[in-house]
Design a protein around this motif. Structure first.
Motif, PDB file in Angstrom:
ATOM      1  N   SER A  18      10.021  14.276   3.559  1.00  0.00           N
ATOM      2  CA  SER A  18      10.353  12.833   3.101  1.00  0.00           C
ATOM      3  C   SER A  18      10.270  11.930   3.998  1.00  0.00           C
ATOM      4  CB  SER A  18      11.998  13.428   2.649  1.00  0.00           C
ATOM      5  OG  SER A  18      12.290  11.981   2.114  1.00  0.00           O
ATOM      6  N   ARG A  19       9.447  10.807   3.597  1.00  0.00           N
ATOM      7  CA  ARG A  19       9.378   9.552   4.039  1.00  0.00           C
ATOM      8  C   ARG A  19      10.631   8.749   4.413  1.00  0.00           C
ATOM      9  NH1 ARG A  19       4.181   8.740   0.423  1.00  0.00           N
ATOM     10  NH2 ARG A  19       5.109   8.255  -1.383  1.00  0.00           N
ATOM     11  N   VAL A  20      11.395   9.024   2.908  1.00  0.00           N
ATOM     12  CA  VAL A  20      12.425   8.431   2.650  1.00  0.00           C
ATOM     13  C   VAL A  20      13.491   8.643   3.662  1.00  0.00           C
ATOM     14  CG1 VAL A  20      14.430   8.031   1.097  1.00  0.00           C
ATOM     15  CG2 VAL A  20      12.062   8.094   0.052  1.00  0.00           C
ATOM     16  N   ALA A  21      13.664  10.135   3.873  1.00  0.00           N
ATOM     17  CA  ALA A  21      14.525  10.530   4.936  1.00  0.00           C
ATOM     18  C   ALA A  21      14.132   9.851   6.411  1.00  0.00           C
ATOM     19  CB  ALA A  21      14.514  11.945   5.040  1.00  0.00           C
ATOM     20  N   HIS A  29      20.077   8.706  -4.849  1.00  0.00           N
ATOM     21  CA  HIS A  29      18.955   9.515  -4.810  1.00  0.00           C
ATOM     22  C   HIS A  29      17.934   8.469  -4.938  1.00  0.00           C
ATOM     23  CE1 HIS A  29      15.962  12.181  -5.955  1.00  0.00           C
ATOM     24  NE2 HIS A  29      16.660  13.038  -6.250  1.00  0.00           N
ATOM     25  N   PRO A  30      16.803   8.418  -4.197  1.00  0.00           N
ATOM     26  CA  PRO A  30      15.802   7.615  -4.265  1.00  0.00           C
ATOM     27  C   PRO A  30      14.902   7.471  -5.680  1.00  0.00           C
ATOM     28  CG  PRO A  30      14.967   9.302  -2.692  1.00  0.00           C
ATOM     29  CD  PRO A  30      16.369   9.693  -3.181  1.00  0.00           C
ATOM     30  N   GLY A  31      14.987   8.793  -6.299  1.00  0.00           N
ATOM     31  CA  GLY A  31      14.042   8.882  -7.408  1.00  0.00           C
ATOM     32  C   GLY A  31      12.881   9.354  -6.964  1.00  0.00           C
ATOM     33  N   PRO A  32      11.858   9.904  -7.798  1.00  0.00           N
ATOM     34  CA  PRO A  32      12.473  10.611  -8.950  1.00  0.00           C
ATOM     35  C   PRO A  32      13.213  11.585  -8.759  1.00  0.00           C
ATOM     36  CG  PRO A  32      10.016  11.103  -8.556  1.00  0.00           C
ATOM     37  CD  PRO A  32      10.490  10.126  -7.387  1.00  0.00           C
ATOM     38  N   MET A  33      14.256  11.923 -10.028  1.00  0.00           N
ATOM     39  CA  MET A  33      15.196  13.180  -9.671  1.00  0.00           C
ATOM     40  C   MET A  33      14.648  14.442 -10.346  1.00  0.00           C
ATOM     41  SD  MET A  33      19.027  11.788 -10.432  1.00  0.00           S
ATOM     42  CE  MET A  33      18.598  10.690 -11.584  1.00  0.00           C
ATOM     43  N   GLU A  85       6.770   7.091   6.607  1.00  0.00           N
ATOM     44  CA  GLU A  85       7.725   6.223   6.325  1.00  0.00           C
ATOM     45  C   GLU A  85       7.682   5.355   5.041  1.00  0.00           C
ATOM     46  OE1 GLU A  85      10.171   3.574   8.602  1.00  0.00           O
ATOM     47  OE2 GLU A  85       9.536   4.174  10.301  1.00  0.00           O
ATOM     48  N   HIS A  86       8.886   5.055   4.319  1.00  0.00           N
ATOM     49  CA  HIS A  86       9.082   4.106   3.203  1.00  0.00           C
ATOM     50  C   HIS A  86       9.926   2.916   3.496  1.00  0.00           C
ATOM     51  CE1 HIS A  86       9.149   3.277  -0.857  1.00  0.00           C
ATOM     52  NE2 HIS A  86       9.354   4.547  -1.371  1.00  0.00           N
ATOM     53  N   PRO A  87       9.794   2.164   4.302  1.00  0.00           N
ATOM     54  CA  PRO A  87      10.402   1.028   4.885  1.00  0.00           C
ATOM     55  C   PRO A  87      11.541   0.366   3.959  1.00  0.00           C
ATOM     56  CG  PRO A  87       8.318   0.467   5.351  1.00  0.00           C
ATOM     57  CD  PRO A  87       8.318   1.813   5.045  1.00  0.00           C
ATOM     58  N   VAL A 136       0.666  -1.062   0.135  1.00  0.00           N
ATOM     59  CA  VAL A 136      -0.107  -0.155   0.102  1.00  0.00           C
ATOM     60  C   VAL A 136       0.667   1.333   0.062  1.00  0.00           C
ATOM     61  CG1 VAL A 136      -1.732   1.282   1.209  1.00  0.00           C
ATOM     62  CG2 VAL A 136      -1.554  -1.043   1.401  1.00  0.00           C
ATOM     63  N   ARG A 137       0.360   2.244  -0.954  1.00  0.00           N
ATOM     64  CA  ARG A 137       1.076   3.471  -0.771  1.00  0.00           C
ATOM     65  C   ARG A 137      -0.082   4.616  -0.663  1.00  0.00           C
ATOM     66  NH1 ARG A 137       5.686   6.350  -4.839  1.00  0.00           N
ATOM     67  NH2 ARG A 137       6.948   4.987  -3.316  1.00  0.00           N
ATOM     68  N   HIS A 138      -0.011   5.475   0.507  1.00  0.00           N
ATOM     69  CA  HIS A 138      -0.856   6.296   0.616  1.00  0.00           C
ATOM     70  C   HIS A 138      -0.393   7.649   0.837  1.00  0.00           C
ATOM     71  CE1 HIS A 138      -4.952   7.739   2.145  1.00  0.00           C
ATOM     72  NE2 HIS A 138      -5.419   6.709   1.382  1.00  0.00           N
ATOM     73  N   LEU A 142      17.557  14.283  -1.821  1.00  0.00           N
ATOM     74  CA  LEU A 142      16.247  14.284  -1.795  1.00  0.00           C
ATOM     75  C   LEU A 142      15.468  15.360  -2.719  1.00  0.00           C
ATOM     76  CD1 LEU A 142      15.616  13.472   1.942  1.00  0.00           C
ATOM     77  CD2 LEU A 142      15.749  11.831  -0.172  1.00  0.00           C
ATOM     78  N   ARG A 143      14.509  14.908  -3.381  1.00  0.00           N
ATOM     79  CA  ARG A 143      13.679  15.918  -4.149  1.00  0.00           C
ATOM     80  C   ARG A 143      12.846  16.730  -3.317  1.00  0.00           C
ATOM     81  NH1 ARG A 143       8.135  15.339  -5.770  1.00  0.00           N
ATOM     82  NH2 ARG A 143       7.776  13.593  -4.522  1.00  0.00           N
ATOM     83  N   LEU A 144      12.620  18.238  -3.771  1.00  0.00           N
ATOM     84  CA  LEU A 144      11.727  18.956  -3.208  1.00  0.00           C
ATOM     85  C   LEU A 144      10.335  18.378  -3.280  1.00  0.00           C
ATOM     86  CD1 LEU A 144      12.886  22.533  -4.090  1.00  0.00           C
ATOM     87  CD2 LEU A 144      13.137  21.590  -1.837  1.00  0.00           C
ATOM     88  N   GLN A 145       9.629  17.972  -2.143  1.00  0.00           N
ATOM     89  CA  GLN A 145       8.203  17.405  -2.166  1.00  0.00           C
ATOM     90  C   GLN A 145       7.162  18.630  -2.297  1.00  0.00           C
ATOM     91  OE1 GLN A 145       7.659  13.716  -0.327  1.00  0.00           O
ATOM     92  NE2 GLN A 145       9.589  13.336  -1.550  1.00  0.00           N
ATOM     93  N   ARG A 146       7.169  19.316  -3.445  1.00  0.00           N
ATOM     94  CA  ARG A 146       6.286  20.348  -3.245  1.00  0.00           C
ATOM     95  C   ARG A 146       4.571  20.116  -3.181  1.00  0.00           C
ATOM     96  NH1 ARG A 146       9.009  25.147  -4.993  1.00  0.00           N
ATOM     97  NH2 ARG A 146      10.890  24.451  -6.105  1.00  0.00           N
TER      98      ARG A 146
HETATM   99  N1  ASP Z   1       9.609   8.170  -4.383  1.00  0.00           N
HETATM  100  C1  ASP Z   1      10.047   8.584  -2.987  1.00  0.00           C
HETATM  101  C2  ASP Z   1       8.647   8.452  -2.395  1.00  0.00           C
HETATM  102  O1  ASP Z   1       7.685   8.149  -2.751  1.00  0.00           O
HETATM  103  C3  ASP Z   1      10.513  10.002  -3.100  1.00  0.00           C
HETATM  104  C4  ASP Z   1      10.018  10.981  -3.850  1.00  0.00           C
HETATM  105  O2  ASP Z   1       8.786  10.843  -4.389  1.00  0.00           O
HETATM  106  O3  ASP Z   1      10.703  11.977  -3.769  1.00  0.00           O
HETATM  107  O4  ASP Z   1       8.772   8.757  -1.143  1.00  0.00           O
END
Ligand code: ASP
Ligand code: CP
Length: 311
Positions: A168-171, A262-266, A135-137, A107-109, A222-226
């Motif tokens: 960022s859930r990746v961070a 970089h987790p992507g998308p860049m 999180e994004h385990p 699940v992604r939400h 990490l990408r800027l999650q605008r």
């Molecule tokens: N793809 C990663 C995420 O879904 C990072 C990102 O979107 O910037 O968290």
């Protein structure tokens, strides 16, 4: 294998042996994948459903590949054409999938905590593929595996995570995983994008790239999650790149053999310069994607073993 839970909802709470075992298993899948072999009997008869309420390229595709390489029946539910559009709630959607006897639900939400809520309502093992800013385990697992393959260890490494940490859930997953495994984690970015919780997690915060990258073994951009920002938390993309975008000049502050992730998308030219993203020896971004498949195979394998016990 010491993984203690039915689901994988977060890295927070996992202990070093759980993480190390998952990484060891993922390493064996990385080798299997490179050999071109598969293990199609492992998840034979199991059903995996990918339920993505947010966009994805890497995570959804690699869960699909991972499931298929282990022999599962994989269904990608297209949320944008589902009955969610007719007003069906998340929980009713989950009960519907539950009635079809799904074994593994990925699940992604957009809401933090949605996978955890679902896990209380379905019989399937639930895997969090990214929830809001929480999180994004599996991303943290694939990042750790990539680092370990290049540096031979996680303990004692200086890892600088740079850019939009706050959204960022990746961070967040990486901060939990890497501090648990003994890395020295830094977060680097403008004050508006550094969350207060960094200090609680034992992570050092820097607002200057030169200081933050000094002596780093790993530089993670990490990408800027605008899409998660309210209002102008950052200046223009051009100004952001000037102060926080990774180019050759800033990378020179890190160790000469440091790797770039970089987790992507860049967003090229915003948080990372193309020459660095495509650098033949320093960039490991392609390998991160490869390790994503291996880590997801390991997670599916381990959770399916738990299901067998539950039968
Ligand atoms: N793809 C990663 C995420 O879904 C990072 C990102 O979107 O910037 O968290
Ligand atoms: N890194 C990551 O989660 O990528 P996607 O959003 O493309 O799945």
């Amino acid at each position: 294998m010491t993984y203690p839970r039915k689901h994988l909802l977060a890295i927070e709470g996992l202990e070093p042996p759980h993480i190390a075992d998952l990484l060891d298993l993922a390493e064996s899948y990385a080798l299997l994948n490179r050999s071109g072999k598969t293990q199609r009997d492992l998840l034979k008869g199991r059903t995996l459903i990918n339920l993505f309420f947010e966009d994805s390229t890497r995570t959804r595709t690699s869960f699909e590949l991972a499931g298929k390489r282990l022999g599962a029946d994989v269904i990608n539910m297209s949320v944008s054409t589902s009955s969610v559009n007719k007003g069906e709630t998340l929980l009713d959607t989950a009960s519907t999938l539950n009635a079809m006897h799904c074994d593994l639900l990925v699940v992604r939400h957009g809401q933090s905590g949605a996978p955890s809520l679902l896990s209380q309502k379905v019989d399937a093992a639930v895997i969090n593929a990214g929830d809001g800013t929480h999180e994004h385990p599996t991303q943290a697992l694939l990042d750790a595996l990539t680092i370990r393959r290049h540096k031979g260890r996680l303990e004692g490494l200086i890892v600088a995570i740079c850019g939009d940490i706050a959204h960022s859930r990746v961070a967040r997953s990486n901060m939990h995983l890497l501090t648990t495994m003994g890395s020295r984690v830094r977060v680097v970015g403008p004050p508006t994008l550094i969350p207060a919780e960094a200090a609680r997690l034992g992570v050092e915060a820097f607002h200057d790239m030169k200081a933050g990258l000094a002596g780093a073994d790993v530089v993670m951009m990490l990408r800027l999650q605008r899409e998660r920002m309210s209002g102008g938390m950052v200046p223009s993309a051009r100004e952001f790149f000037r102060f926080y975008g990774l180019d050759a000049e800033k990378l020179a502050f890190a160790k000469p053999d440091s790797i770039v992730m970089h987790p992507g998308p860049m967003n090229r030219g915003v948080e990372i310069d193309s020459a660095i993203a495509d650098h033949p020896t320093r960039s490991v971004i392609g390998e991160q994607v490869e390790m994503g498949v291996a880590c997801r195979m390991a997670v599916l394998d381990v959770l399916a073993r738990g299901l067998r016990r539950n039968v």
